[in-house]
Motif scaffolding. Sequence first.
Motif, PDB file in Angstrom:
ATOM      1  N   UNK A 154      12.890  -4.745   0.884  1.00 62.64           N
ATOM      2  CA  UNK A 154      11.904  -5.713   1.363  1.00 62.64           C
ATOM      3  C   UNK A 154      11.726  -6.844   0.359  1.00 62.64           C
ATOM      4  N   UNK A 155      11.597  -6.516  -0.909  1.00 59.30           N
ATOM      5  CA  UNK A 155      11.385  -7.530  -1.942  1.00 59.30           C
ATOM      6  C   UNK A 155      12.582  -8.464  -2.060  1.00 59.30           C
ATOM      7  N   UNK A 156      13.782  -7.929  -1.827  1.00 59.95           N
ATOM      8  CA  UNK A 156      15.000  -8.741  -1.944  1.00 59.95           C
ATOM      9  C   UNK A 156      15.293  -9.532  -0.674  1.00 59.95           C
ATOM     10  N   UNK A 157      14.519  -9.301   0.371  1.00 61.73           N
ATOM     11  CA  UNK A 157      14.786  -9.975   1.641  1.00 61.73           C
ATOM     12  C   UNK A 157      15.893  -9.342   2.442  1.00 61.73           C
ATOM     13  N   UNK A 193       3.307  -4.674   3.100  1.00 62.51           N
ATOM     14  CA  UNK A 193       4.104  -3.456   3.285  1.00 62.51           C
ATOM     15  C   UNK A 193       3.136  -2.284   3.229  1.00 62.51           C
ATOM     16  N   UNK A 194       3.037  -1.575   4.341  1.00 63.86           N
ATOM     17  CA  UNK A 194       2.078  -0.467   4.447  1.00 63.86           C
ATOM     18  C   UNK A 194       2.822   0.844   4.632  1.00 63.86           C
ATOM     19  N   UNK A 251       0.975  -8.064   7.424  1.00 67.07           N
ATOM     20  CA  UNK A 251       1.929  -6.978   7.210  1.00 67.07           C
ATOM     21  C   UNK A 251       3.258  -7.282   7.907  1.00 67.07           C
ATOM     22  N   UNK A 252       4.348  -6.904   7.242  1.00 64.59           N
ATOM     23  CA  UNK A 252       5.686  -7.109   7.785  1.00 64.59           C
ATOM     24  C   UNK A 252       6.426  -5.793   8.026  1.00 64.59           C
ATOM     25  N   UNK A 253       6.059  -4.748   7.272  1.00 59.65           N
ATOM     26  CA  UNK A 253       6.698  -3.437   7.422  1.00 59.65           C
ATOM     27  C   UNK A 253       5.619  -2.357   7.412  1.00 59.65           C
ATOM     28  N   UNK A 254       5.708  -1.444   8.367  1.00 63.86           N
ATOM     29  CA  UNK A 254       4.887  -0.232   8.371  1.00 63.86           C
ATOM     30  C   UNK A 254       5.848   0.944   8.261  1.00 63.86           C
ATOM     31  N   UNK A 255       5.690   1.708   7.177  1.00 60.80           N
ATOM     32  CA  UNK A 255       6.615   2.793   6.868  1.00 60.80           C
ATOM     33  C   UNK A 255       5.906   4.131   6.947  1.00 60.80           C
ATOM     34  N   UNK A 256       6.348   5.024   7.826  1.00 55.83           N
ATOM     35  CA  UNK A 256       5.781   6.369   7.843  1.00 55.83           C
ATOM     36  C   UNK A 256       6.574   7.265   6.894  1.00 55.83           C
ATOM     37  N   UNK A 257       5.938   8.351   6.489  1.00 57.55           N
ATOM     38  CA  UNK A 257       6.630   9.369   5.700  1.00 57.55           C
ATOM     39  C   UNK A 257       6.914  10.599   6.552  1.00 57.55           C
ATOM     40  N   UNK A 258       6.827  10.433   7.846  1.00 58.98           N
ATOM     41  CA  UNK A 258       7.122  11.496   8.801  1.00 58.98           C
ATOM     42  C   UNK A 258       8.300  11.061   9.671  1.00 58.98           C
ATOM     43  N   UNK A 259       8.923  12.056  10.300  1.00 56.27           N
ATOM     44  CA  UNK A 259      10.021  11.732  11.210  1.00 56.27           C
ATOM     45  C   UNK A 259       9.493  11.089  12.480  1.00 56.27           C
ATOM     46  N   UNK A 260       8.329  11.542  12.943  1.00 54.85           N
ATOM     47  CA  UNK A 260       7.722  10.977  14.138  1.00 54.85           C
ATOM     48  C   UNK A 260       6.813   9.807  13.809  1.00 54.85           C
ATOM     49  N   UNK A 315       0.851  -1.192   0.000  1.00 53.93           N
ATOM     50  CA  UNK A 315       0.000   0.000   0.000  1.00 53.93           C
ATOM     51  C   UNK A 315       0.883   1.236   0.000  1.00 53.93           C
ATOM     52  N   UNK A 316       0.670   2.101  -0.985  1.00 54.81           N
ATOM     53  CA  UNK A 316       1.473   3.307  -1.137  1.00 54.81           C
ATOM     54  C   UNK A 316       0.574   4.541  -1.158  1.00 54.81           C
TER      55      UNK A 316
END
Length: 316
Positions: free
Chosen positions: A302-305, A45-46, A67-76, A6-7
């Motif tokens: 993530x895709x490459x492990x 991947x979110x 889900x394995x990764x949750x990625x924010x686009x903020x510093x906090x 999810x992007x």
Amino acid sequence: MTSDVWLPIPAGEIDGLPDPAGSGLNYRFWDGGPDFPADPADCVFYAVPYMKGMEVAVRPLSAMTSVRVVQTLSAGIDHVEPGVGSLPPGVRLCNAQGVHEASTAELTLALILASLRGFPGFVHGQDKEEWRAGFYPALADKSVLIVGYGSIGAAIEDRLVPFECARVARVARSARASERGEVHALTDLPALLPQADVVILSTPLTESTKGLVNAGFLAEMKDGALLVNVARGPVVDTEALLAELGSGRLTAALDVTDPEPLPPGHPLWHAPGVLISPHVGGSTSAFMPRAKRLLAGQVTRFAAGDPVRNVVLTTE
């Protein structure tokens, strides 16, 4: 079951993402709208929508069983943390280190200089066709204290160097050494605050920093000092700050407030000696290219492990 990513930016606008055919990943665009782009249970991947608030950030988390990764686009990550308890074990929560440092540091210096040199008064004077000449404080020869010495705090200090400050002191959660010198622990604040002409807040919002800047903290600041908040609004006790501003003892420059957005009629809008910007520390032309590079790099790893970067915590 599919492996969805999810992007909050359409995949077609992000160069460098792994090819779906070779990676087995399916890209889904979701920027926080009312409808999910697919079943959250299929998301591996979110990437959290940017600046859409806590309710949006955490809304799909409880259903993201894969889900394995949750990625924010903020510093906090404070807007995501309330939903972390619903995630399965082993999920890596990553922040956007490398995206916001330059822009936030730029705004910090702009707020300091505008406040010290009297820019708000100049703007009001221009509106009234008044020539408001006089002597104003300079940043040169001032003592500066940075509370929250992570990557943003370090970027702020980098930009302070040409301004010939008398001293820059650094404070973080725990004491350590840095390339520029000693970093003090939070427990050293009572000794450092009375020496600072400018106090910059760039700390994450955590249980230990919520309300950190309370009446006692402000009372330790020297008369005439400037408080600059580019962290999170709840780091500062608003009522305590209003009391100090009302007395004229301190001034403030705030990119974040509590509450936020600051509602019409709130006394902070017209408090004496305060300059307010509407949480725009990271909202610049530099954001989108850096955010896209971060997402492409993280999804590729993530895709490459390979290990993803900027991991702040891993769920248990």
